[in-house]
Design a protein around this motif. Structure first.
Motif, PDB file in Angstrom:
ATOM      1  N   UNK A 152       0.834  -1.203   0.000  1.00  0.00           N
ATOM      2  CA  UNK A 152       0.000   0.000   0.000  1.00  0.00           C
ATOM      3  C   UNK A 152       0.870   1.255   0.000  1.00  0.00           C
ATOM      4  N   UNK A 153       1.863   1.268   0.895  1.00  0.00           N
ATOM      5  CA  UNK A 153       2.762   2.424   0.956  1.00  0.00           C
ATOM      6  C   UNK A 153       3.582   2.544  -0.325  1.00  0.00           C
ATOM      7  N   UNK A 154       4.034   1.406  -0.866  1.00  0.00           N
ATOM      8  CA  UNK A 154       4.828   1.431  -2.097  1.00  0.00           C
ATOM      9  C   UNK A 154       4.015   1.974  -3.267  1.00  0.00           C
ATOM     10  N   UNK A 155       2.767   1.556  -3.357  1.00  0.00           N
ATOM     11  CA  UNK A 155       1.901   2.059  -4.430  1.00  0.00           C
ATOM     12  C   UNK A 155       1.669   3.555  -4.279  1.00  0.00           C
ATOM     13  N   UNK A 156       1.433   3.985  -3.038  1.00  0.00           N
ATOM     14  CA  UNK A 156       1.234   5.418  -2.789  1.00  0.00           C
ATOM     15  C   UNK A 156       2.483   6.209  -3.157  1.00  0.00           C
ATOM     16  N   UNK A 157       3.659   5.663  -2.831  1.00  0.00           N
ATOM     17  CA  UNK A 157       4.922   6.322  -3.170  1.00  0.00           C
ATOM     18  C   UNK A 157       5.064   6.483  -4.680  1.00  0.00           C
ATOM     19  N   UNK A 217       9.563  -0.113   0.955  1.00  0.00           N
ATOM     20  CA  UNK A 217       8.608   0.612   0.115  1.00  0.00           C
ATOM     21  C   UNK A 217       9.232   0.998  -1.224  1.00  0.00           C
ATOM     22  N   UNK A 218      10.481   1.450  -1.187  1.00  0.00           N
ATOM     23  CA  UNK A 218      11.164   1.846  -2.421  1.00  0.00           C
ATOM     24  C   UNK A 218      11.428   0.628  -3.318  1.00  0.00           C
ATOM     25  N   UNK A 219      11.821  -0.487  -2.713  1.00  0.00           N
ATOM     26  CA  UNK A 219      12.071  -1.697  -3.513  1.00  0.00           C
ATOM     27  C   UNK A 219      10.787  -2.137  -4.206  1.00  0.00           C
ATOM     28  N   UNK A 220       9.683  -2.148  -3.487  1.00  0.00           N
ATOM     29  CA  UNK A 220       8.407  -2.537  -4.095  1.00  0.00           C
ATOM     30  C   UNK A 220       7.981  -1.546  -5.181  1.00  0.00           C
ATOM     31  N   UNK A 221       8.166  -0.247  -4.895  1.00  0.00           N
ATOM     32  CA  UNK A 221       7.789   0.763  -5.886  1.00  0.00           C
ATOM     33  C   UNK A 221       8.628   0.648  -7.150  1.00  0.00           C
ATOM     34  N   UNK A 222       9.844   0.124  -7.016  1.00  0.00           N
ATOM     35  CA  UNK A 222      10.708  -0.041  -8.184  1.00  0.00           C
ATOM     36  C   UNK A 222      10.090  -0.969  -9.216  1.00  0.00           C
ATOM     37  N   UNK A 223       9.272  -1.911  -8.756  1.00  0.00           N
ATOM     38  CA  UNK A 223       8.628  -2.828  -9.698  1.00  0.00           C
ATOM     39  C   UNK A 223       7.730  -2.073 -10.673  1.00  0.00           C
ATOM     40  N   UNK A 224       7.107  -0.990 -10.205  1.00  0.00           N
ATOM     41  CA  UNK A 224       6.265  -0.179 -11.082  1.00  0.00           C
ATOM     42  C   UNK A 224       7.101   0.669 -12.041  1.00  0.00           C
ATOM     43  N   UNK A 225       8.361   0.914 -11.656  1.00  0.00           N
ATOM     44  CA  UNK A 225       9.202   1.821 -12.438  1.00  0.00           C
ATOM     45  C   UNK A 225       9.893   1.151 -13.616  1.00  0.00           C
ATOM     46  N   UNK A 226      10.057  -0.148 -13.536  1.00  0.00           N
ATOM     47  CA  UNK A 226      10.816  -0.844 -14.590  1.00  0.00           C
ATOM     48  C   UNK A 226      10.215  -0.646 -15.984  1.00  0.00           C
ATOM     49  N   UNK A 227       8.884  -0.751 -16.174  1.00  0.00           N
ATOM     50  CA  UNK A 227       8.340  -0.479 -17.513  1.00  0.00           C
ATOM     51  C   UNK A 227       8.640   0.930 -17.998  1.00  0.00           C
ATOM     52  N   UNK A 228       8.641   1.896 -17.081  1.00  0.00           N
ATOM     53  CA  UNK A 228       8.955   3.282 -17.458  1.00  0.00           C
ATOM     54  C   UNK A 228      10.414   3.406 -17.874  1.00  0.00           C
ATOM     55  N   UNK A 229      11.290   2.632 -17.228  1.00  0.00           N
ATOM     56  CA  UNK A 229      12.706   2.655 -17.591  1.00  0.00           C
ATOM     57  C   UNK A 229      12.902   2.156 -19.025  1.00  0.00           C
ATOM     58  N   UNK A 230      12.115   1.147 -19.419  1.00  0.00           N
ATOM     59  CA  UNK A 230      12.191   0.637 -20.792  1.00  0.00           C
ATOM     60  C   UNK A 230      11.753   1.713 -21.777  1.00  0.00           C
ATOM     61  N   UNK A 231      10.666   2.407 -21.450  1.00  0.00           N
ATOM     62  CA  UNK A 231      10.176   3.479 -22.329  1.00  0.00           C
ATOM     63  C   UNK A 231      11.230   4.577 -22.459  1.00  0.00           C
ATOM     64  N   UNK A 232      11.842   4.947 -21.317  1.00  0.00           N
ATOM     65  CA  UNK A 232      12.861   5.995 -21.345  1.00  0.00           C
ATOM     66  C   UNK A 232      14.045   5.589 -22.212  1.00  0.00           C
TER      67      UNK A 232
END
Length: 247
Positions: free
Chosen positions: A33-38, A141-156
């Motif tokens: 929950x906190x990771x998603x909010x972050x 929280x940051x490690x979990x939030x990183x999972x959401x960031x990986x697709x964005x890293x591919x786009x970048x």
């Protein structure tokens, strides 16, 4: 890059602390929950500022944070005293006065994104209240939030949106300002009630403006002196009122 770099450094610090104390602790503190909010806070904040000015974005962001946290606190039974309410009103009015000269007509999409960012930050803050392991919980929280960031890293990478300067700034933001800063914030939340946590965050624009004066040669104006003093004075009034009249 901001979130992933913060995750790497915080996870290393968490593991080092566990080694020194010789306690394994939970495999990965924090929660989804906190990771998603972050993640929502960071991505909505970044996207909103593509169409909002700095002052307009700050006004919408902090108003959303205050409204969300104060509403939650009242719902959970917080009953601030009259002096606390007066202190909050003074600090918030001074905050609006501080940034009002730069506020323009907001873009509707940017406005909606910034409101979402403010609500997400309020959720992230509330999830950290009473944290007994600020670095570990922030790392998780940051490690979990990183999972959401990986697709964005591919786009970048595909669209070559990153520049060397942007990468360095993202790393500095992730490692120092976000990662370590948010761990300190979770540590501070141990001794704060919801109302106090919402109130204290109004000092952020004042500190940022003071940093601009000290390090970026921005002008010290009477407008800033009056507004900054009223923001800090209002916060102090509310905090001291709580100490004198504990619930």
């Amino acid at each position: 890059m901001r979130i992933i770099s913060g995750a790497v450094v915080l996870y290393g610090l968490m593991r080092r602390g566990q080694t020194i104390s010789r306690t394994a602790g939970p495999a990965l503190p924090g929660d989804w929950w906190a990771a998603t909010a972050l993640f929502v806070y960071a991505i909505a904040f970044s996207a909103a500022y593509l169409s909002l000015g700095a002052a307009t974005g700050a006004l919408i962001l902090f108003s959303s944070v205050q409204a969300s946290m104060v509403t939650f606190g009242l719902f959970k039974g917080d009953r601030p005293s009259l002096r606390e309410v007066i202190g909050f009103a003074i600090a918030f009015a001074a905050f609006v006065y501080l940034i009002l000269p730069g506020v323009g007509r907001p873009d509707p999409v940017g406005c909606a994104l910034m409101i979402a960012s403010g609500v997400a930050w309020a959720v992230y803050t509330l999830r950290g209240r009473g944290s007994q392991d600020p670095i570990g919980q922030t790392a998780g929280n940051f490690v979990r939030a990183s999972a959401f960031c990986l697709p964005l890293a591919v786009v970048a990478a595909l669209y070559e949106t990153a520049t060397p300067t942007g990468v360095l700034l993202a790393l500095a933001s992730g490692i120092v300002a976000s990662g370590l800063g948010y761990a300190i914030w979770y540590r501070a939340l141990r001794g704060l009630e919801t109302f106090q946590a919402a109130l204290i965050q109004l000092s952020v624009p004042v500190i940022a403006a003071l940093g601009g004066i000290l390090f970026l040669n921005e002008r010290l104006t009477l407008h800033f002196i009056v507004a900054g003093a009223c923001v800090i004075g209002g916060i102090a009034l509310a905090i001291l009122a709580k100490q004198k009249h504990p619930s």
